[in-house]
Motif scaffolding. Structure first.
Motif, PDB file in Angstrom:
ATOM      1  N   ILE A   1       0.757  -1.077  -0.163  1.00 27.38           N
ATOM      2  CA  ILE A   1      -0.049  -0.250   0.073  1.00 27.38           C
ATOM      3  C   ILE A   1       0.953   1.252  -0.105  1.00 27.38           C
ATOM      4  N   GLN A   2       0.500   2.351  -0.707  1.00 28.72           N
ATOM      5  CA  GLN A   2       1.292   3.535  -0.964  1.00 28.72           C
ATOM      6  C   GLN A   2       0.454   4.455  -0.082  1.00 28.72           C
ATOM      7  N   ALA A   3       1.436   5.203   0.569  1.00 23.58           N
ATOM      8  CA  ALA A   3       0.949   6.225   1.490  1.00 23.58           C
ATOM      9  C   ALA A   3       1.591   7.484   1.269  1.00 23.58           C
ATOM     10  N   TRP A   4       0.869   8.610   1.197  1.00 21.04           N
ATOM     11  CA  TRP A   4       1.564  10.130   1.090  1.00 21.04           C
ATOM     12  C   TRP A   4       1.050  10.820   2.161  1.00 21.04           C
ATOM     13  N   ILE A   5       2.052  11.568   2.988  1.00 26.29           N
ATOM     14  CA  ILE A   5       1.776  12.519   3.820  1.00 26.29           C
ATOM     15  C   ILE A   5       2.279  13.896   3.559  1.00 26.29           C
ATOM     16  N   ASP A   6       1.447  14.908   3.521  1.00 19.85           N
ATOM     17  CA  ASP A   6       2.022  16.229   3.024  1.00 19.85           C
ATOM     18  C   ASP A   6       1.787  17.272   4.097  1.00 19.85           C
ATOM     19  N   TYR A   7       2.431  18.165   4.433  1.00 20.90           N
ATOM     20  CA  TYR A   7       2.445  19.124   5.123  1.00 20.90           C
ATOM     21  C   TYR A   7       2.881  20.555   4.460  1.00 20.90           C
ATOM     22  N   ASN A   8       1.697  21.468   4.346  1.00 19.41           N
ATOM     23  CA  ASN A   8       1.755  22.775   3.617  1.00 19.41           C
ATOM     24  C   ASN A   8       2.150  23.880   4.865  1.00 19.41           C
ATOM     25  N   GLY A   9       3.459  24.031   4.816  1.00 18.98           N
ATOM     26  CA  GLY A   9       3.815  24.910   5.987  1.00 18.98           C
ATOM     27  C   GLY A   9       3.359  26.211   5.964  1.00 18.98           C
ATOM     28  N   THR A  10       2.902  26.710   4.577  1.00 21.88           N
ATOM     29  CA  THR A  10       2.455  28.153   4.192  1.00 21.88           C
ATOM     30  C   THR A  10       0.872  28.121   4.989  1.00 21.88           C
ATOM     31  N   VAL A  11       0.021  27.259   4.516  1.00 24.46           N
ATOM     32  CA  VAL A  11      -1.244  27.236   4.829  1.00 24.46           C
ATOM     33  C   VAL A  11      -1.522  26.240   6.086  1.00 24.46           C
ATOM     34  N   LYS A  12      -0.687  25.800   6.622  1.00 23.29           N
ATOM     35  CA  LYS A  12      -0.465  24.730   7.955  1.00 23.29           C
ATOM     36  C   LYS A  12      -1.596  23.796   7.696  1.00 23.29           C
ATOM     37  N   VAL A  13      -1.548  22.942   6.699  1.00 20.68           N
ATOM     38  CA  VAL A  13      -2.609  21.880   6.597  1.00 20.68           C
ATOM     39  C   VAL A  13      -1.782  20.442   6.330  1.00 20.68           C
ATOM     40  N   ILE A  14      -2.201  19.550   7.069  1.00 17.54           N
ATOM     41  CA  ILE A  14      -1.280  18.185   6.777  1.00 17.54           C
ATOM     42  C   ILE A  14      -2.576  17.355   6.260  1.00 17.54           C
ATOM     43  N   SER A  15      -2.220  16.674   5.280  1.00 11.09           N
ATOM     44  CA  SER A  15      -2.943  15.645   4.704  1.00 11.09           C
ATOM     45  C   SER A  15      -2.320  14.317   4.560  1.00 11.09           C
ATOM     46  N   VAL A  16      -3.147  13.195   4.432  1.00  8.28           N
ATOM     47  CA  VAL A  16      -2.669  11.830   4.464  1.00  8.28           C
ATOM     48  C   VAL A  16      -3.557  11.148   3.466  1.00  8.28           C
ATOM     49  N   THR A  17      -2.791  10.526   2.681  1.00  5.46           N
ATOM     50  CA  THR A  17      -3.362   9.825   1.382  1.00  5.46           C
ATOM     51  C   THR A  17      -2.793   8.572   1.393  1.00  5.46           C
ATOM     52  N   ILE A  18      -3.771   7.435   1.072  1.00  3.40           N
ATOM     53  CA  ILE A  18      -3.500   6.099   0.994  1.00  3.40           C
ATOM     54  C   ILE A  18      -3.989   5.605  -0.358  1.00  3.40           C
ATOM     55  N   ALA A  19      -3.417   4.362  -1.063  1.00  7.81           N
ATOM     56  CA  ALA A  19      -4.057   4.041  -1.971  1.00  7.81           C
ATOM     57  C   ALA A  19      -3.289   2.571  -2.467  1.00  7.81           C
ATOM     58  N   PRO A  20      -3.899   1.535  -3.037  1.00  5.06           N
ATOM     59  CA  PRO A  20      -3.107   0.472  -3.479  1.00  5.06           C
ATOM     60  C   PRO A  20      -2.227   0.841  -4.692  1.00  5.06           C
ATOM     61  N   LEU A  21      -1.342   0.010  -4.911  1.00  2.00           N
ATOM     62  CA  LEU A  21      -0.296   0.297  -6.066  1.00  2.00           C
ATOM     63  C   LEU A  21      -0.894   0.564  -7.415  1.00  2.00           C
ATOM     64  N   SER A  22      -2.144   0.012  -7.616  1.00  2.00           N
ATOM     65  CA  SER A  22      -2.552   0.138  -8.973  1.00  2.00           C
ATOM     66  C   SER A  22      -3.280   1.268  -9.031  1.00  2.00           C
ATOM     67  N   VAL A  23      -3.404   2.074  -8.248  1.00  2.00           N
ATOM     68  CA  VAL A  23      -4.219   3.427  -8.074  1.00  2.00           C
ATOM     69  C   VAL A  23      -3.141   4.392  -7.944  1.00  2.00           C
ATOM     70  N   PRO A  24      -3.222   5.497  -9.010  1.00  2.00           N
ATOM     71  CA  PRO A  24      -2.514   6.786  -8.802  1.00  2.00           C
ATOM     72  C   PRO A  24      -2.964   7.496  -7.499  1.00  2.00           C
ATOM     73  N   LYS A  25      -1.802   8.388  -7.164  1.00  2.00           N
ATOM     74  CA  LYS A  25      -2.269   9.103  -5.858  1.00  2.00           C
ATOM     75  C   LYS A  25      -3.504   9.987  -6.009  1.00  2.00           C
ATOM     76  N   PRO A  26      -4.645   9.531  -5.066  1.00  2.00           N
ATOM     77  CA  PRO A  26      -5.912   9.927  -5.224  1.00  2.00           C
ATOM     78  C   PRO A  26      -5.923  11.718  -5.019  1.00  2.00           C
ATOM     79  N   PHE A  27      -6.735  12.484  -5.932  1.00  2.12           N
ATOM     80  CA  PHE A  27      -6.484  13.853  -5.915  1.00  2.12           C
ATOM     81  C   PHE A  27      -7.032  14.291  -4.369  1.00  2.12           C
ATOM     82  N   LYS A  28      -8.232  13.739  -3.817  1.00  2.00           N
ATOM     83  CA  LYS A  28      -8.688  13.979  -2.682  1.00  2.00           C
ATOM     84  C   LYS A  28      -7.965  13.114  -1.496  1.00  2.00           C
ATOM     85  N   PRO A  29      -7.454  13.748  -0.490  1.00  2.00           N
ATOM     86  CA  PRO A  29      -6.709  12.782   0.630  1.00  2.00           C
ATOM     87  C   PRO A  29      -7.704  12.359   1.422  1.00  2.00           C
TER      88      PRO A  29
END
Ligand SMILES: *[C@@H]1O[C@H](CO)[C@@H](O)[C@H](O)[C@H]1NC(C)=O
Ligand SMILES: *[C@@H]1O[C@H](CO)[C@@H](O)[C@H](O)[C@H]1NC(C)=O
Ligand SMILES: *[C@@H]1O[C@H](CO)[C@@H](O)[C@H](O)[C@H]1NC(C)=O
Ligand SMILES: *[C@@H]1O[C@H](CO)[C@@H](O)[C@H](O)[C@H]1NC(C)=O
Ligand SMILES: *[C@@H]1O[C@H](CO)[C@@H](O)[C@H](O)[C@H]1NC(C)=O
Ligand SMILES: *[C@@H]1O[C@H](CO)[C@@H](O)[C@H](O)[C@H]1NC(C)=O
Ligand SMILES: *[C@@H]1O[C@H](CO)[C@@H](O)[C@H](O)[C@H]1NC(C)=O
Length: 683
Positions: free
Chosen positions: A208-236
């Protein structure tokens, strides 16, 4: 910071030139501000990671946070700290960061699965308070919920913590700040499109692929997961406004933690990982992912940690009890029988404590070693209380024979007092160690004095000194034979047992072979002991040690000192191998001058040397009854009695056998007789 600065500058100036210049500056400066790494598989990653718990890199390409044992945890952090703060016009804020990784949880068939894993950001790569089970190897009962933890984590939790924490279900993703009670958590899944969430079982055994992003400007943390067959979903999966400023420290460590518990065990793997501050993390190359081992029966014979702990603690408890019993028994023995005293020890007061001897020799340090031999070692030592310099002989061979010699030496030497006998200071017996402490002899032994500087042309000692030494030895021997309460046959008179004190006063040492008997008594026959070259024929053949055999050995010593050579010299011409035989032959052919030590030069009285040589021959006669007694020897040495005229006749009976060369080897019984040969300074 620079990225934003550029925007501001660019907007203001609107100048292409400045833009280019600043882009160059950016390229130049960025490396020192941004952290950016990627592990497409964990080949050669061991050095970059700090591993804790059971975490390890397996098969050289993947990170295994835990195996499927019970009650284990694992941590793996990027070793270098990551700068997490930036200063923007006086306001310090947390930088933007982004990470992407692929995990895979393998659960054995029929098992409930493990506890899950976290992506963690913590002040240190080591988490000393971390705990397994529901604490996910991240926090522990002592620090969970404490704001001084400075821990941020995204948990991929595969178990429902019923009692400890409030959790959604047994398959959720959540954000933890200093506490495993998540700030936000939701059932694991992904948004294929804006409206539709597809649930995803974290323990489905697939990567399973996971993405964790923190935007230091707007101070938002987002977590996204998906199986390998699925590209990074637009909505976290999770997106939450949160300022990490109060949580983070200047520099933080990033990594993973994972754990298992009693009924919940899985193997947790990280297959690939990329991380970056100040921008989006690099994409992982999905085509080259490592393969995890098959779940089936892997580590089926594995002993669980709980059992291991049980076994180890049981063994430790037993060991502790045994040691305790041993110590108590020893203490009890010591109070009852202080240090195994044997009867010969009772009437002997010179016992010294082992710890004092240990201190005196600096723990039998090599630097204090004066010499070694078959018998053991001799050390120089300074006694802690009296500060007296002593020689310490340590014999480690605790055989019965060795023990007898040890006792004999202490008993004999301890009670005798004569200026020409080495003084016993004390002794000690500690298990296998037999230790005898003597007065220290700064000038070593006669043997070294005579032979250690053989290559120099000049003698170290003058003739006068040599004669004085011989007289001293004779005087010591007289005390043994006639003056003490018992008759003591030394049995090992030789140059290496003549030790030299200050002003070269000679002292006889090594009483290990000495056997006292009452005056007027006949000595018993014992095994032949002594040193070849010094042994009288009757001693050699019948083991009959008498005062007369001591005189024989003294005669050899007389020749040795006058000739400056050893009793047996295998390298000499054939007729000169045996010193006694050679001197006798030279005497008979009236060439006695030939045998005198050439290193004496002209500085000697030939009459005296001749007298000593003749006296030596008289002492070395093969029939014990014709040898003079030591009292007479002293009179000859003093000059108070002249050698009689029929002396050459007596010489005729010299047993030829005796004069055959014998190897210069100590025949000191098999147990390795204690010899003081090495009581020498600066060998
Ligand atoms: C710095 O912080 C203060 C107070 O939070 C805020 O008013 C100001 O706009 C910040 N400045 C910048 C450049 O972000
Ligand atoms: C939190 O941790 C700090 C440092 O370890 C400790 O001094 C403090 O007592 C802890 N607070 C609580 C409520 O446990
Ligand atoms: C969203 O995706 C789901 C599942 O793939 C699909 O059923 C649904 O029609 C999609 N909705 C839109 C608006 O595309
Ligand atoms: C942060 O969010 C702002 C506003 O949505 C966006 O302009 C900016 O590019 C983001 N920065 C990063 C590093 O993603
Ligand atoms: C792993 O298991 C699958 C099915 O259980 C099997 O087809 C495959 O050959 C196994 N691979 C290895 C390396 O054992
Ligand atoms: C003997 O020892 C004393 C004292 O250590 C020293 O002064 C002297 O030089 C030594 N003599 C010989 C011949 O070694
Ligand atoms: C110790 O004693 C054994 C026989 O008991 C002997 O063979 C051995 O050489 C001795 N070793 C030393 C160092 O004296």
């Amino acid at each position: 910071m620079i990225l934003e600065n550029i925007k501001v500058l660019h907007g203001k100036m609107g100048s292409r030139v400045i833009h280019i210049q600043i882009t160059l500056l950016l390229c130049y400066l960025l490396p020192c501000l941004a952290e950016d790494f990627i592990f497409n598989g964990f080949q050669q990653a061991a050095e970059s990671l700090t591993l804790g718990g059971v975490a390890k890199i397996i098969d050289g390409d993947k990170l295994e946070l835990t195996d499927n044992s019970n009650f284990v945890m694992g941590q793996a952090f990027f070793s270098s700290p990551i700068p997490m703060m930036r200063n923007q016009k006086g306001n310090t804020t947390v930088v933007s960061f982004s990470t992407c990784f692929i995990f895979q949880i393998i659960t054995e068939e029929g098992s409930n699965g493990g506890q899950g894993l976290t992506f963690a950001i913590a002040p240190s790569g080591k988490l000393p308070d971390a705990y397994f089970g529901q604490y996910l190897g991240l926090l522990g009962p002592t620090n969970n919920g404490n704001f001084s933890n400075h821990v941020f984590a995204v948990e991929f939790d595969t178990a429902m913590a019923k009692d400890k924490f409030i959790e959604t279900n047994g398959n959720h993703v959540g954000i933890d700040i200093n506490d495993l009670n998540s700030i936000i958590s939701t059932t694991a899944g992904y948004y294929a499109n804006e409206s539709s969430k597809t649930n995803l079982l974290l323990e489905n055994g697939q990567p399973i692929q996971a993405w964790i992003d923190y935007n230091g400007t707007v101070k938002v943390i987002s977590v996204t997961i998906a199986p390998l067959s699925v590209p990074k979903p637009f909505k976290p999966l999770i997106s939450i406004a949160m300022d990490l400023m109060p949580i983070f420290e200047e520099e933080m460590h990033v990594g993973f933690t994972s754990s298992t518990s009693k009924h919940r065990a899985s193997s947790h793997y990280i297959l690939a990982w990329s991380f970056r501050t100040g921008g989006a993390a690099k994409s992982i190359d999905l085509s080259s992912l490592p393969k995890v081992p098959n779940s089936s029966s892997r580590r089926s014979g594995h002993i669980t940690t709980k059992i291991k702990v049980l076994i180890i603690s049981t063994i430790a408890a037993f060991a502790f009890i045994i040691i305790l019993v041993g110590v108590l028994l020893y203490a009890w023995r010591r109070t009852r029988f202080p240090d195994e005293i044997e009867d010969w020890e009772l009437n002997h007061p010179h016992r010294i404590e082992y710890k004092d001897i240990y201190k005196a020799t600096k723990g039998f340090s090599k630097t204090e070693l004066l010499g070694s031999g078959g018998f053991g070692h001799v050390y120089k030592g300074i006694m802690p209380r009296t500060e007296e310099v002593v020689a310490i002989k340590r014999t480690s061979n605790n055989t019965r024979q060795g023990m007898r010699e040890f006792a004999s030496e202490i008993l004999n030497l301890g009670r005798m007092r004569h200026r020409n006998l080495v003084e016993l200071r004390g002794w000690c017996k500690q298990n296998e160690d037999l230790i005898i402490v003597y007065e220290f002899m700064p000038n070593g032994s006669l043997d070294t004095l005579l032979f250690n500087h053989r290559n120099s042309n000049r003698a170290i000692t003058s003739w006068h000194q040599r004669l004085t030494i011989l007289k001293g030895v004779a005087s010591g021997l007289l005390y043994l034979h006639e003056e003490w309460e018992k008759v003591v046959v030394h049995r090992d008179i030789k140059s290496s047992n003549v030790l030299l004190g200050t002003d070269l006063i000679p002292k006889l040492g090594d009483f290990g072979l000495a056997r006292p008997y009452n005056h007027g008594e006949n000595p018993q026959t014992t095994s032949a002991a002594g040193t070849r070259g010094y042994m009288a024929p009757e001693l050699l053949h019948m083991g009959k040690a008498t005062t007369s055999s001591d005189v024989f050995a003294f005669g050899v010593l007389l020749l040795e000192v006058a000739c400056g050579r050893r009793p047996i010299e295998l390298s000499a011409p054939e007729n000169e191998v045996s010193l006694v035989k050679w001197v006798k032959e030279c005497f008979l052919s009236s060439e006695l001058r030939k045998v005198v030590d050439p290193r004496l030069g002209d500085e000697y009285d030939y009459q005296e040397v001749e007298m000593v040589l003749k006296l030596g021959l008289v002492c070395c006669q093969s029939r014990p009854e014709v040898r003079p007694r030591i009292r007479e020897v002293i009179q000859y040495l003093d000059g108070s009695q002249q050698l009689v005229d029929d002396f050459p006749l007596l010489l005729q009976d010299v047993n030829q056998d005796l004069l055959e060369p014998q190897p210069a080897k100590s025949v000191h019984s098999s147990h390795g007789s204690v010899s003081m040969t090495s009581l020498q300074v600066g060998r």
